[in-house]
Design a protein around this motif. Structure first.
Motif, PDB file in Angstrom:
ATOM      1  N   UNK A 170       1.213  -1.369  -0.059  1.00  0.00           N
ATOM      2  CA  UNK A 170      -0.159   0.319  -0.281  1.00  0.00           C
ATOM      3  C   UNK A 170       0.463   1.287   0.283  1.00  0.00           C
ATOM      4  N   UNK A 171       1.416   1.342   0.336  1.00  0.00           N
ATOM      5  CA  UNK A 171       2.898   2.360  -0.299  1.00  0.00           C
ATOM      6  C   UNK A 171       2.854   2.618  -0.900  1.00  0.00           C
ATOM      7  N   UNK A 229       8.073   4.251   2.899  1.00  0.00           N
ATOM      8  CA  UNK A 229       6.500   3.673   3.552  1.00  0.00           C
ATOM      9  C   UNK A 229       6.087   4.843   3.354  1.00  0.00           C
ATOM     10  N   UNK A 230       4.905   5.153   3.900  1.00  0.00           N
ATOM     11  CA  UNK A 230       4.178   6.299   4.033  1.00  0.00           C
ATOM     12  C   UNK A 230       4.448   7.566   5.191  1.00  0.00           C
ATOM     13  N   UNK A 231       3.741   8.641   5.126  1.00  0.00           N
ATOM     14  CA  UNK A 231       3.261   9.315   5.967  1.00  0.00           C
ATOM     15  C   UNK A 231       3.219   8.389   7.408  1.00  0.00           C
ATOM     16  N   UNK A 291      15.500   5.223   4.149  1.00  0.00           N
ATOM     17  CA  UNK A 291      14.264   4.909   3.872  1.00  0.00           C
ATOM     18  C   UNK A 291      13.501   6.456   2.924  1.00  0.00           C
ATOM     19  N   UNK A 292      12.644   6.098   2.159  1.00  0.00           N
ATOM     20  CA  UNK A 292      11.386   6.811   0.858  1.00  0.00           C
ATOM     21  C   UNK A 292      10.304   7.365   1.418  1.00  0.00           C
ATOM     22  N   UNK A 338      15.403  10.889  11.685  1.00  0.00           N
ATOM     23  CA  UNK A 338      13.903  11.041  11.813  1.00  0.00           C
ATOM     24  C   UNK A 338      13.366   9.659  11.031  1.00  0.00           C
ATOM     25  N   UNK A 339      13.468   9.270  10.515  1.00  0.00           N
ATOM     26  CA  UNK A 339      12.963   8.038   9.223  1.00  0.00           C
ATOM     27  C   UNK A 339      12.844   7.249  10.279  1.00  0.00           C
TER      28      UNK A 339
END
Length: 218
Positions: free
Chosen positions: A19-20, A128-130, A170-171, A198-199
């Motif tokens: 779903x990302x 990933x999503x936010x 990570x994006x 942060x990621x």
């Protein structure tokens, strides 16, 4: 012949939550950077979704056919994921790397670890999503799976959070156009880094959000 033309391509593993938006990212990456990338089409025992095309989305096989390919040594890696089998064809990967193209494997963590053992220089990127809300919304908006399968994918995502630190980057796939540029730039970096603090904190938040949404108790 120049060194550039002799250059062997890079091998890149792209994993991420279901779903990302990995598929959309891959499609735009190939379109925006023609000739630079080759996307390995995995073999799967999963049934095709309505919009998927055999040989383009996946190579769809029966379990018997898949098992025969395993015996023949056809796969670089193969693994089970949410009840289905997936494998990466060795001939396609080697031919494109030798031709100087960067080969992307869109595979899950179990397969990624096998690839890393065989190709130590592989670059591993996690999508990933936010947050968990966006992730669940994208899964539901696809309208391709039952409620049971959606919940199973979300539960799998909780487990996947534990392994993101094993990747090099990570994006966050928020704005697609920006994410494609970020993905390309990350691939082009010579050195393999590690996810930022942060990621990793974002991934921790997503894990906790998913556990609340799913009613998972520690």
């Amino acid at each position: 012949m120049s060194d550039e033309r002799n250059r062997r391509g890079k091998l890149i593993v792209v994993s991420g939550f279901s779903g990302a938006g990995k598929g959309s990212l891959m499609k735009e990456l190939l379109k925006n950077y023609p000739g630079q990338y080759a996307l390995s089409v995995s073999v799967t025992t999963r049934a095709p979704r309505e919009t998927e095309i055999d040989g383009i989305s996946y190579h769809f096989k029966t379990q018997e056919e898949f098992d025969r390919l395993v015996e023949e040594g056809y796969f670089i890696e193969y693994a089970g994921y949410t009840g289905n089998c997936y494998g990466t064809p060795r001939p396609f990967v080697e031919e494109n790397l030798d031709a100087g193209r960067n080969v992307i494997l869109e595979i899950e963590r179990a397969g990624a670890m096998i690839v890393r053992e065989k190709y130590p220089d592989v670059k591993m990127i996690f999508i990933t999503t936010e947050n968990a809300e966006i992730l669940e919304k994208r899964l539901r908006d696809r309208k391709t799976e039952t409620e049971e399968k959606i919940l199973k994918r979300l539960r799998t995502a909780v487990t996947e959070c534990d392994y993101v630190k094993e990747y090099h980057a990570v994006i966050v796939n928020d704005v697609l156009e920006e994410s494609v540029i970020c993905l390309h730039n990350t691939i082009m970096e010579e050195e393999n880094g590690r996810p930022s603090e942060e990621d990793l904190k974002r991934i921790d938040r997503i894990r906790e959000e998913l556990k609340i949404r799913l009613g998972i108790q520690d």
